[in-house]
Design an enzyme around this catalytic site. Sequence first.
Site, PDB file in Angstrom:
ATOM      1  N   ASP A  50       0.847  -1.195   0.000  1.00  0.00           N
ATOM      2  CA  ASP A  50       0.000   0.000   0.000  1.00  0.00           C
ATOM      3  C   ASP A  50       0.889   1.254   0.000  1.00  0.00           C
ATOM      4  O   ASP A  50       1.509   1.574   1.016  1.00  0.00           O
ATOM      5  CB  ASP A  50      -0.902   0.003   1.245  1.00  0.00           C
ATOM      6  CG  ASP A  50      -1.827   1.201   1.249  1.00  0.00           C
ATOM      7  OD1 ASP A  50      -2.733   1.243   0.396  1.00  0.00           O
ATOM      8  OD2 ASP A  50      -1.624   2.129   2.073  1.00  0.00           O
ATOM      9  N   TYR A  55       3.405   9.787   0.936  1.00  0.00           N
ATOM     10  CA  TYR A  55       4.284   9.196   1.956  1.00  0.00           C
ATOM     11  C   TYR A  55       5.768   9.476   1.696  1.00  0.00           C
ATOM     12  O   TYR A  55       6.599   9.314   2.588  1.00  0.00           O
ATOM     13  CB  TYR A  55       4.091   7.668   2.059  1.00  0.00           C
ATOM     14  CG  TYR A  55       2.685   7.229   2.371  1.00  0.00           C
ATOM     15  CD1 TYR A  55       1.774   8.090   2.978  1.00  0.00           C
ATOM     16  CD2 TYR A  55       2.245   5.945   2.067  1.00  0.00           C
ATOM     17  CE1 TYR A  55       0.470   7.686   3.251  1.00  0.00           C
ATOM     18  CE2 TYR A  55       0.953   5.542   2.346  1.00  0.00           C
ATOM     19  CZ  TYR A  55       0.070   6.417   2.931  1.00  0.00           C
ATOM     20  OH  TYR A  55      -1.202   6.021   3.198  1.00  0.00           O
ATOM     21  N   LYS A  84      -1.942   6.438  -4.421  1.00  0.00           N
ATOM     22  CA  LYS A  84      -3.077   7.329  -4.121  1.00  0.00           C
ATOM     23  C   LYS A  84      -2.815   8.742  -4.634  1.00  0.00           C
ATOM     24  O   LYS A  84      -1.660   9.190  -4.654  1.00  0.00           O
ATOM     25  CB  LYS A  84      -3.303   7.403  -2.601  1.00  0.00           C
ATOM     26  CG  LYS A  84      -3.308   6.049  -1.904  1.00  0.00           C
ATOM     27  CD  LYS A  84      -3.680   6.120  -0.445  1.00  0.00           C
ATOM     28  CE  LYS A  84      -3.513   4.781   0.253  1.00  0.00           C
ATOM     29  NZ  LYS A  84      -2.183   4.536   0.804  1.00  0.00           N
ATOM     30  N   HIS A 115      -7.049   9.783  -2.212  1.00  0.00           N
ATOM     31  CA  HIS A 115      -6.569   9.664  -0.829  1.00  0.00           C
ATOM     32  C   HIS A 115      -7.572  10.242   0.183  1.00  0.00           C
ATOM     33  O   HIS A 115      -7.785   9.680   1.258  1.00  0.00           O
ATOM     34  CB  HIS A 115      -5.204  10.363  -0.712  1.00  0.00           C
ATOM     35  CG  HIS A 115      -4.292   9.776   0.314  1.00  0.00           C
ATOM     36  ND1 HIS A 115      -2.932   9.685   0.145  1.00  0.00           N
ATOM     37  CD2 HIS A 115      -4.535   9.252   1.536  1.00  0.00           C
ATOM     38  CE1 HIS A 115      -2.386   9.130   1.226  1.00  0.00           C
ATOM     39  NE2 HIS A 115      -3.348   8.862   2.083  1.00  0.00           N
TER      40      HIS A 115
HETATM   41  N1  LIG Z   1      -5.413   6.186   3.556  1.00  0.00           N
HETATM   42  C1  LIG Z   1      -4.937   6.874   4.567  1.00  0.00           C
HETATM   43  O1  LIG Z   1      -5.259   8.066   4.768  1.00  0.00           O
HETATM   44  C2  LIG Z   1      -3.971   6.213   5.523  1.00  0.00           C
HETATM   45  C3  LIG Z   1      -3.722   6.785   6.776  1.00  0.00           C
HETATM   46  C4  LIG Z   1      -2.840   6.133   7.646  1.00  0.00           C
HETATM   47  C5  LIG Z   1      -2.241   4.931   7.250  1.00  0.00           C
HETATM   48  N2  LIG Z   1      -2.488   4.404   6.009  1.00  0.00           N
HETATM   49  C6  LIG Z   1      -1.844   3.128   5.558  1.00  0.00           C
HETATM   50  O2  LIG Z   1      -1.887   2.169   6.619  1.00  0.00           O
HETATM   51  C7  LIG Z   1      -0.556   1.773   6.986  1.00  0.00           C
HETATM   52  C8  LIG Z   1      -0.460   1.448   8.452  1.00  0.00           C
HETATM   53  O3  LIG Z   1      -1.015   2.451   9.253  1.00  0.00           O
HETATM   54  P1  LIG Z   1      -0.222   3.085  10.478  1.00  0.00           P
HETATM   55  O4  LIG Z   1       1.144   3.272  10.033  1.00  0.00           O
HETATM   56  O5  LIG Z   1      -0.992   4.249  10.922  1.00  0.00           O
HETATM   57  O6  LIG Z   1      -0.394   2.046  11.625  1.00  0.00           O
HETATM   58  P2  LIG Z   1      -0.227   0.608  12.269  1.00  0.00           P
HETATM   59  O7  LIG Z   1       0.260  -0.435  11.356  1.00  0.00           O
HETATM   60  O8  LIG Z   1      -1.515   0.424  13.002  1.00  0.00           O
HETATM   61  O9  LIG Z   1       0.901   0.968  13.353  1.00  0.00           O
HETATM   62  C9  LIG Z   1       2.252   1.007  13.081  1.00  0.00           C
HETATM   63  C10 LIG Z   1       2.987   1.333  14.378  1.00  0.00           C
HETATM   64  O10 LIG Z   1       2.736   0.298  15.343  1.00  0.00           O
HETATM   65  C11 LIG Z   1       3.977  -0.150  15.855  1.00  0.00           C
HETATM   66  N3  LIG Z   1       3.901  -1.586  16.185  1.00  0.00           N
HETATM   67  C12 LIG Z   1       3.440  -2.584  15.400  1.00  0.00           C
HETATM   68  N4  LIG Z   1       3.522  -3.762  16.056  1.00  0.00           N
HETATM   69  C13 LIG Z   1       4.070  -3.487  17.265  1.00  0.00           C
HETATM   70  C14 LIG Z   1       4.391  -4.299  18.384  1.00  0.00           C
HETATM   71  N5  LIG Z   1       4.177  -5.624  18.401  1.00  0.00           N
HETATM   72  N6  LIG Z   1       4.903  -3.686  19.471  1.00  0.00           N
HETATM   73  C15 LIG Z   1       5.142  -2.352  19.488  1.00  0.00           C
HETATM   74  N7  LIG Z   1       4.855  -1.527  18.449  1.00  0.00           N
HETATM   75  C16 LIG Z   1       4.312  -2.107  17.344  1.00  0.00           C
HETATM   76  C17 LIG Z   1       4.981   0.102  14.759  1.00  0.00           C
HETATM   77  O11 LIG Z   1       6.253   0.218  15.337  1.00  0.00           O
HETATM   78  P3  LIG Z   1       7.529  -0.573  14.718  1.00  0.00           P
HETATM   79  O12 LIG Z   1       7.932   0.220  13.530  1.00  0.00           O
HETATM   80  O13 LIG Z   1       8.515  -0.543  15.837  1.00  0.00           O
HETATM   81  O14 LIG Z   1       7.059  -1.960  14.368  1.00  0.00           O
HETATM   82  C18 LIG Z   1       4.483   1.425  14.172  1.00  0.00           C
HETATM   83  O15 LIG Z   1       4.952   2.510  14.946  1.00  0.00           O
HETATM   84  C19 LIG Z   1       0.321   2.961   6.543  1.00  0.00           C
HETATM   85  O16 LIG Z   1       1.668   2.616   6.375  1.00  0.00           O
HETATM   86  C20 LIG Z   1      -0.363   3.324   5.221  1.00  0.00           C
HETATM   87  O17 LIG Z   1       0.048   2.458   4.190  1.00  0.00           O
HETATM   88  C21 LIG Z   1      -3.361   5.016   5.161  1.00  0.00           C
END
Ligand SMILES: NC(=O)c1ccc[n+]([C@@H]2O[C@H](COP(=O)([O-])OP(=O)(O)OC[C@H]3O[C@@H](n4cnc5c(N)ncnc54)[C@H](OP(=O)(O)O)[C@@H]3O)[C@@H](O)[C@H]2O)c1
Length: 323
Positions: A50, A55, A84, A115
């Site tokens: 994704d 980004y 996006k 987006h």
């Molecule tokens: N369409 C949109 O507007 C939108 C908005 C936000 C996100 N997204 C997409 O969704 C993806 C993921 O969303 P996100 O980045 O917000 O969140 P996420 O995957 O819910 O959270 C990632 C965070 O959680 C931590 N984490 C994961 N497993 C862990 C564990 N076992 N223990 C401690 N920390 C842990 C990671 O740290 P570590 O790095 O240390 O693992 C990172 O800081 C993005 O990369 C993007 O592609 C889209």
Amino acid sequence: MSLATTRTATLNNGKKIPLLGLGTVPSNDNPAGVKDQVIAAVKAGYRHIDCAWFYGTEKYVGQALSELFKEGVVKREDLFITTKVWPSYYHSPEKSLDASLKDLQIDYVDLLLQHWPICLHGDENGLPSIPKDKDGNIIYDDDPASGTKFISVYHSMEDLLDRSTKVRSIGVSNYSISKLKQLLPEVKKHIPVVDQIEYHPKLPQQDLVDFAQENGILIEAYSPVGSEGAPVLKLPLVKSLAEKYNVTVNEVAYAYHILNGRAALPRSSNLERISTNINLPSLTREELDELYALGKESPERYINDPWGYGLGFKWWKGDTLSK
Ligand SMILES: NC(=O)c1ccc[n+]([C@@H]2O[C@H](COP(=O)([O-])OP(=O)(O)OC[C@H]3O[C@@H](n4cnc5c(N)ncnc54)[C@H](OP(=O)(O)O)[C@@H]3O)[C@@H](O)[C@H]2O)c1
């Protein structure tokens, strides 16, 4: 135990989407780290990446893809790649797509998303991506709550899908029920295949999920562990299910979506976490419902970006524009 990386769903246009996708928002201000994250994910079996122009990591995804293709680990057609169109590029979705394709070093994406359903005041190259006036207020090119220009952006994406080979499917992101209700009657030919939204057990939104399903739109869950600090993984029920099924808390959080037919899009800077969190525990219907019920008491949205104000989402902290 089955693997989450092998689960797919069929989109409303008949194409398949792998339900576990790697997120590519940069971690710890280290966009270049995304290259190794993509390589680790694909080598572990992920087939869905994704991405987004916003980004700033597509260049590194492209480097990873190029290496993986060269080494023969996968072929382009084995992968499902999303990008996006950011709101400051709303005037030129094709130009935005071309910039993404160039960085990604590929000649088509499997999915192009709008987006956000808003229009920001960017120049011909979509810059600045978050335009602000001297008082720090976001500069829009249309009213975020009542404007309808966002619909014409979707129309441009429909045209792009019809006349070019650079896109296989189109969809939306951050569309609330009210925005979907505005868009759907205006769609020319191609109903969005997905709506990508924040979704996890702390953010119950069955109404939106049901509305999307009634209209053939698959939900993609971003921030599946609650983003920074991973608050969802600290929930006692998530921990106890992980113990019961002998899997990690991450795997429970992803299973919550995948077993419900939604895509889950986690990101991590930890390569071991990426490579190992791919099991799919067979949570029961009752357990999935218990996870859903968790957020009903104290719902929490962890991504509360100000450009999300006015879109009609529930529990958006600071949003004074939504009715
Ligand atoms: N369409 C949109 O507007 C939108 C908005 C936000 C996100 N997204 C997409 O969704 C993806 C993921 O969303 P996100 O980045 O917000 O969140 P996420 O995957 O819910 O959270 C990632 C965070 O959680 C931590 N984490 C994961 N497993 C862990 C564990 N076992 N223990 C401690 N920390 C842990 C990671 O740290 P570590 O790095 O240390 O693992 C990172 O800081 C993005 O990369 C993007 O592609 C889209």
